[in-house]
Design a protein around this motif. Structure first.
Motif, PDB file in Angstrom:
ATOM      1  N   LEU A  58       3.281  -1.035  12.018  1.00 19.12           N
ATOM      2  CA  LEU A  58       2.713  -1.095  10.115  1.00 19.12           C
ATOM      3  C   LEU A  58       3.105  -0.640   9.146  1.00 19.12           C
ATOM      4  N   PRO A  59       3.600  -0.077   8.045  1.00 20.09           N
ATOM      5  CA  PRO A  59       4.172   0.823   7.745  1.00 20.09           C
ATOM      6  C   PRO A  59       3.319   2.335   7.039  1.00 20.09           C
ATOM      7  N   GLU A  60       3.697   3.325   7.382  1.00 14.11           N
ATOM      8  CA  GLU A  60       3.099   4.495   6.708  1.00 14.11           C
ATOM      9  C   GLU A  60       2.659   4.229   5.332  1.00 14.11           C
ATOM     10  N   ASP A  61       3.553   3.752   4.443  1.00 14.26           N
ATOM     11  CA  ASP A  61       3.549   3.452   3.556  1.00 14.26           C
ATOM     12  C   ASP A  61       2.834   2.357   2.635  1.00 14.26           C
ATOM     13  N   LEU A  62       1.919   1.835   3.566  1.00 12.70           N
ATOM     14  CA  LEU A  62       1.779   0.005   2.984  1.00 12.70           C
ATOM     15  C   LEU A  62       1.031  -0.460   2.022  1.00 12.70           C
ATOM     16  N   VAL A  63       0.074   1.003   1.249  1.00 14.71           N
ATOM     17  CA  VAL A  63      -0.774   0.574   0.492  1.00 14.71           C
ATOM     18  C   VAL A  63      -0.502   1.500  -0.846  1.00 14.71           C
ATOM     19  N   ALA A  64       0.852   2.116  -0.812  1.00 16.85           N
ATOM     20  CA  ALA A  64       1.368   2.858  -2.226  1.00 16.85           C
ATOM     21  C   ALA A  64       2.704   1.736  -2.055  1.00 16.85           C
ATOM     22  N   ARG A  65       3.074   1.064  -1.642  1.00 16.20           N
ATOM     23  CA  ARG A  65       4.088   0.259  -1.936  1.00 16.20           C
ATOM     24  C   ARG A  65       3.365  -1.443  -2.562  1.00 16.20           C
ATOM     25  N   LEU A  66       2.383  -1.482  -1.975  1.00 14.58           N
ATOM     26  CA  LEU A  66       1.833  -2.835  -2.580  1.00 14.58           C
ATOM     27  C   LEU A  66       1.704  -2.474  -4.000  1.00 14.58           C
ATOM     28  N   SER A  67       0.615  -0.887  -4.135  1.00 12.18           N
ATOM     29  CA  SER A  67       0.273  -0.945  -5.352  1.00 12.18           C
ATOM     30  C   SER A  67       1.075  -0.260  -5.630  1.00 12.18           C
ATOM     31  N   ALA A  68       2.331  -0.363  -6.056  1.00 14.75           N
ATOM     32  CA  ALA A  68       3.460  -0.238  -6.801  1.00 14.75           C
ATOM     33  C   ALA A  68       3.892  -1.484  -7.061  1.00 14.75           C
ATOM     34  N   ALA A  69       3.873  -2.176  -6.172  1.00 15.01           N
ATOM     35  CA  ALA A  69       4.952  -3.849  -6.824  1.00 15.01           C
ATOM     36  C   ALA A  69       3.660  -4.165  -7.900  1.00 15.01           C
ATOM     37  N   ARG A  70       2.483  -4.582  -7.126  1.00 15.28           N
ATOM     38  CA  ARG A  70       1.806  -4.408  -8.203  1.00 15.28           C
ATOM     39  C   ARG A  70       0.941  -4.027  -9.514  1.00 15.28           C
ATOM     40  N   THR A  71       1.516  -2.641  -9.831  1.00 14.81           N
ATOM     41  CA  THR A  71       1.787  -2.406 -11.060  1.00 14.81           C
ATOM     42  C   THR A  71       3.192  -2.527 -11.534  1.00 14.81           C
ATOM     43  N   ARG A  72       4.179  -2.525 -10.909  1.00 17.66           N
ATOM     44  CA  ARG A  72       5.347  -2.613 -11.965  1.00 17.66           C
ATOM     45  C   ARG A  72       5.725  -4.399 -12.373  1.00 17.66           C
ATOM     46  N   GLU A  73       4.781  -4.581 -11.197  1.00 19.06           N
ATOM     47  CA  GLU A  73       5.108  -6.129 -11.731  1.00 19.06           C
ATOM     48  C   GLU A  73       3.779  -7.097 -12.406  1.00 19.06           C
ATOM     49  N   ALA A  74       2.573  -6.169 -13.175  1.00 19.71           N
ATOM     50  CA  ALA A  74       1.570  -6.453 -13.685  1.00 19.71           C
ATOM     51  C   ALA A  74       0.940  -7.674 -13.545  1.00 19.71           C
ATOM     52  N   ALA A  75       0.631  -7.658 -11.864  1.00 20.12           N
ATOM     53  CA  ALA A  75       0.025  -8.794 -11.485  1.00 20.12           C
ATOM     54  C   ALA A  75      -1.176  -8.292 -10.375  1.00 20.12           C
TER      55      ALA A  75
END
Length: 194
Positions: A95-112
């Motif tokens: 698993l990636p060390e930045d999993l949560v950060a990247r999921l959170s960033a995608a959610r913010t970026r796509e407003a989902a």
């Protein structure tokens, strides 16, 4: 509310293609898969739990709560300060060390409200970031509507996708067969050499 999510490791599979047992207990690169998963997820989360059916004593050495599938509102009751849950399978040793950060960033970026991982062209719907506030709707879909495909439920709300490369190592490589376990051992050996 805390900024870090509650981490949920899905560790209850039957491992039929592996001959039964807990895949999370397989040793890859000198450590069990569950040890690898927890080491990667712990720094990214407010707390961790294991989702597994059967005898919870088999995971006692982790020191984590073991929650079966059928416990309604566990996160809301036991972790009331947590707004989100991040879920990962218990058979993914890289698993990636930045999993949560990247999921959170995608959610913010796509407003989902939801986010899931993708590596290469493969989506991983169980590797996701989920708002606890949607728990009632999820329970309705699972229990009252009999929905069994998580992607059908996420489509109702909107799901962002966070991308990772699948090479040189797919961070969501999961172990389903003895051949997968052998490949994971080779990957772990290469990572030690780097």
């Amino acid at each position: 509310m805390t900024g870090k999510p509650l981490g949920v490791v899905l560790a209850g599979g039957l491992a039929r293609r592996m001959g039964g047992g807990d895949k999370a207990r397989l040793r890859i690169g000198g450590r069990t898969i569950i040890e690898r998963v927890l080491a990667r997820l712990k720094p990214q989360c407010a707390a961790l739990i294991l989702n597994a059916n059967g005898d919870p004593a088999r995971f006692a050495d982790t020191g984590l709560a073991v929650v079966p599938d059928s416990v309604p509102d566990w996160a809301a009751r036991e972790a009331p300060d947590v707004a989100d849950i991040v879920s990962v399978p218990g058979d993914c040793p890289f698993l990636p060390e930045d999993l949560v950060a990247r999921l959170s960033a995608a959610r913010t970026r796509e407003a989902a409200p939801l986010a899931c991982a993708r590596s290469g062209e493969w989506r991983h719907p169980v590797v996701g970031l989920w708002p606890v506030a949607l728990r009632g709707d999820l329970r309705q879909a699972l229990v009252a509507e009999g929905m069994r495909k998580i992607e059908a439920w996420t489509a109702r709300h909107g799901v962002a996708v966070a991308d990772w490369p699948a090479v040189p190592v797919d961070p969501f490589f999961n172990i389903n067969t003895p051949d997968d376990a052998a490949e994971a051992e080779r990957i772990a050996a290469r990572q030690c050499d780097d």
